[in-house]
Design a protein around this motif. Structure first.
Motif, PDB file in Angstrom:
ATOM      1  N   GLN A  12      12.898 -13.172 -10.177  1.00 49.43           N
ATOM      2  CA  GLN A  12      11.948 -14.085  -9.539  1.00 49.43           C
ATOM      3  C   GLN A  12      12.644 -15.353  -9.056  1.00 49.43           C
ATOM      4  N   GLU A  13      13.598 -15.841  -9.844  1.00 48.11           N
ATOM      5  CA  GLU A  13      14.352 -17.027  -9.405  1.00 48.11           C
ATOM      6  C   GLU A  13      15.157 -16.711  -8.146  1.00 48.11           C
ATOM      7  N   GLN A  15      14.450 -14.476  -5.925  1.00 49.30           N
ATOM      8  CA  GLN A  15      13.497 -14.345  -4.811  1.00 49.30           C
ATOM      9  C   GLN A  15      13.186 -15.729  -4.229  1.00 49.30           C
ATOM     10  N   GLN A  16      12.967 -16.716  -5.116  1.00 51.76           N
ATOM     11  CA  GLN A  16      12.704 -18.084  -4.670  1.00 51.76           C
ATOM     12  C   GLN A  16      13.874 -18.620  -3.856  1.00 51.76           C
TER      13      GLN A  16
END
Ligand code: ZN
Length: 270
Positions: A12-13, A15-16
């Protein structure tokens, strides 16, 4: 030139990071590899993921004579993603086929009978290919998401039948492994790997559509166009202070309908 600064991200990090970063290099192809060595048995709790990135870099510089670590990205059995050689810099992934490519090294030996890919690792590999496809406008098809094994040592693609009938032999490595999501043929990628990426893309698209932003028109008259650019025809206009829902954005344009192609210039929304 300074060596790459490594970062370890959760999926998720990462992706950010990907969503929030603009890259100058045009990416036309995603390469999937396995490291072979180090593999799952190399890992130990005392040597973290950063240790193995440094170790691979040292090997690539001192044994292979490259300027830095070969790959742009490394995936780990934990599901974490290592940012390695900057994405703006061409990798050393498949000799002769690196221009316009992004190189993913999946840490492990995925030849049959060796490492059993963990579930988090599997999820991350699919997720990473999916978000890279979305970022660089690629599709999970054999021309754009590729295995090392499909290219000869000059960077030319083997005929598809040669790959699918396992006739590559010692003309190329088995990379990313004879048991990578089934095996390393094109047939297998199309049956076992690409559909997972495609359904992840669909899932991520749907998630972003459900994250609607409510915006207000801040100009007298705003053109609604059939696509994200002034070259698209004007469908209608909306007036100042009208409330609109934004379903997705691309290059300064906002899509204001969930069902139709209706786009407005983002600067006129606040
Ligand atoms: Zn490889």
């Amino acid at each position: 030139m300074a060596l790459a600064q490594f970062h370890i991200y959760t999926p998720q990090e990462f992706q950010q990071y990907l969503v929030n970063t603009v890259f100058s290099r045009s990416i036309k192809m995603i390469q999937n590899h396995h490291t072979w060595e180090p593999n799952y048995s190399s890992l130990s709790p005392s040597q973290g993921e950063m240790y193995w990135l440094e170790s691979m870099r040292s090997y690539h510089i001192h044994n292979n004579g490259w300027s830095d670590i070969a790959q742009n990205l490394t995936t780990f059995p934990s599901g974490n993603i290592g940012l390695c050689r900057p994405i703006n810099i061409t990798p050393a992934g498949i000799f002769g086929a690196n221009s316009g490519a992004i190189c993913i090294e999946n840490l492990g030996n995925f030849d049959a009978g060796h490492d059993q890919m963990t579930l988090p690792h599997k999820d991350t590999i699919v997720f990473l290919n999916a978000i890279l496809c979305m970022k660089f406008d690629l599709k999970p098809v054999k021309e754009q998401v590729v295995y090392h094994h499909w290219f000869d040592r000059s960077g030319k693609r083997f005929p598809e039948s040669v790959v699918n009938n396992n006739q590559v032999g010692n003309q190329q490595k088995t990379c990313p492994g004879t048991a990578f999501f089934g095996n390393n043929t094109i047939t297998s990628a199309e049956a076992n790997f690409f559909p997972l990426i495609a359904s992840r893309i669909k899932q991520l698209d749907e998630t972003s559509i459900s994250q609607i932003a409510s915006m207000i028109v801040n100009t007298d008259v705003l053109n609604v166009r059939s696509g994200p650019g002034t070259s698209y025809p004007i469908l209608r206009t909306i007036t100042q202070d009208t409330q609109v829902a934004v379903y997705t954005t691309t290059n300064q344009w906002s899509k204001i309908s969930n069902t139709a192609d209706e786009w407005v210039f983002s600067s006129y929304l606040s």
